[in-house]
Design a protein around this motif. Structure first.
Motif, PDB file in Angstrom:
ATOM      1  N   LEU A   8       0.982  -1.328   0.129  1.00 35.76           N
ATOM      2  CA  LEU A   8      -0.396  -0.262  -0.424  1.00 35.76           C
ATOM      3  C   LEU A   8       1.158   0.909  -0.285  1.00 35.76           C
ATOM      4  O   LEU A   8       1.893   1.044   0.732  1.00 35.76           O
ATOM      5  CB  LEU A   8      -1.154  -0.175   1.649  1.00 35.76           C
ATOM      6  CG  LEU A   8      -1.824   1.355   1.783  1.00 35.76           C
ATOM      7  CD1 LEU A   8      -2.588   1.393   0.270  1.00 35.76           C
ATOM      8  CD2 LEU A   8      -2.421   1.398   2.817  1.00 35.76           C
ATOM      9  N   LYS A  32      -1.774  -1.088  -4.211  1.00 42.35           N
ATOM     10  CA  LYS A  32      -2.887  -0.746  -4.373  1.00 42.35           C
ATOM     11  C   LYS A  32      -2.369   1.441  -3.907  1.00 42.35           C
ATOM     12  O   LYS A  32      -0.905   1.291  -3.060  1.00 42.35           O
ATOM     13  CB  LYS A  32      -4.431  -1.023  -2.804  1.00 42.35           C
ATOM     14  CG  LYS A  32      -4.675  -1.823  -3.320  1.00 42.35           C
ATOM     15  CD  LYS A  32      -6.039  -1.813  -2.617  1.00 42.35           C
ATOM     16  CE  LYS A  32      -6.480  -3.576  -3.083  1.00 42.35           C
ATOM     17  NZ  LYS A  32      -7.928  -3.137  -3.756  1.00 42.35           N
ATOM     18  N   CYS A  66      -5.832  -0.779   5.142  1.00 40.41           N
ATOM     19  CA  CYS A  66      -4.903  -1.905   5.823  1.00 40.41           C
ATOM     20  C   CYS A  66      -4.999  -2.939   5.418  1.00 40.41           C
ATOM     21  O   CYS A  66      -3.521  -4.402   6.290  1.00 40.41           O
ATOM     22  CB  CYS A  66      -3.486  -1.380   6.609  1.00 40.41           C
ATOM     23  SG  CYS A  66      -2.652   0.220   6.506  1.00 40.41           S
ATOM     24  N   VAL A  69      -2.724  -6.486   4.093  1.00 42.65           N
ATOM     25  CA  VAL A  69      -1.264  -5.605   3.492  1.00 42.65           C
ATOM     26  C   VAL A  69      -0.459  -6.014   3.801  1.00 42.65           C
ATOM     27  O   VAL A  69      -0.046  -6.171   5.366  1.00 42.65           O
ATOM     28  CB  VAL A  69      -1.279  -3.781   3.047  1.00 42.65           C
ATOM     29  CG1 VAL A  69      -0.463  -3.510   3.149  1.00 42.65           C
ATOM     30  CG2 VAL A  69      -2.603  -3.343   2.400  1.00 42.65           C
TER      31      VAL A  69
END
Length: 142
Positions: A8, A32, A66, A69
């Motif tokens: 992320l 992302k 999150c 992640v």
């Protein structure tokens, strides 16, 4: 079979963040990206499904970003802010908001990008805010 970590990127439309996103795109690494507006990311070739629109200065907008992640890369920081926010709002508090959400979600690695030798220039407001977060981050990790 080699698998890539789930990444992320925050601050993904700024100079460093957009270069990081472009590199990951080039390397075909899934990621992302958090952005206030997705237009710049879409223009770079980031898929809409990869973009999370959120104001990182609002902790409630970060809830769940999150999840799943492995690595958060924070390139958050002000360069030319036009919405009335200050260095402490973004360079310190927004990074802290993101760190807390990463910790809540059990993210294994949080990479924070600051400025070279920021600790040597505490009189510069931008660098003081960055170093304030870096100190809090480092103290939290020990």
């Amino acid at each position: 079979m080699k698998t890539h970590p789930r990444i992320l990127i925050a601050g993904s439309t700024g100079y460093l963040g957009s270069n990081t996103a472009e590199l990951l795109l080039f390397e075909h690494v899934e990621f992302k990206a958090i952005a206030r507006s997705k237009a710049k990311l879409l223009a770079m070739g980031v898929e809409e499904s990869q973009v999370i629109e959120a104001q990182v200065t609002h902790p409630d907008e970060l809830e769940g970003v999150c999840e799943g992640v492995d690595v958060v890369i924070s390139c958050l920081g002000i360069t030319r802010q036009k919405d009335g926010l200050g260095y402490l709002d973004v360079d310190y508090q927004a990074n802290l908001n993101l760190l807390k959400e990463a910790e809540r979600a059990g993210v294994g690695k949080f990479i924070y990008i600051s400025a070279f030798n920021a600790q040597k220039y505490p009189q510069v407001r931008l660098l003081e805010a960055k170093e304030r977060f870096a100190s809090r981050f480092c103290n939290q990790q020990n």
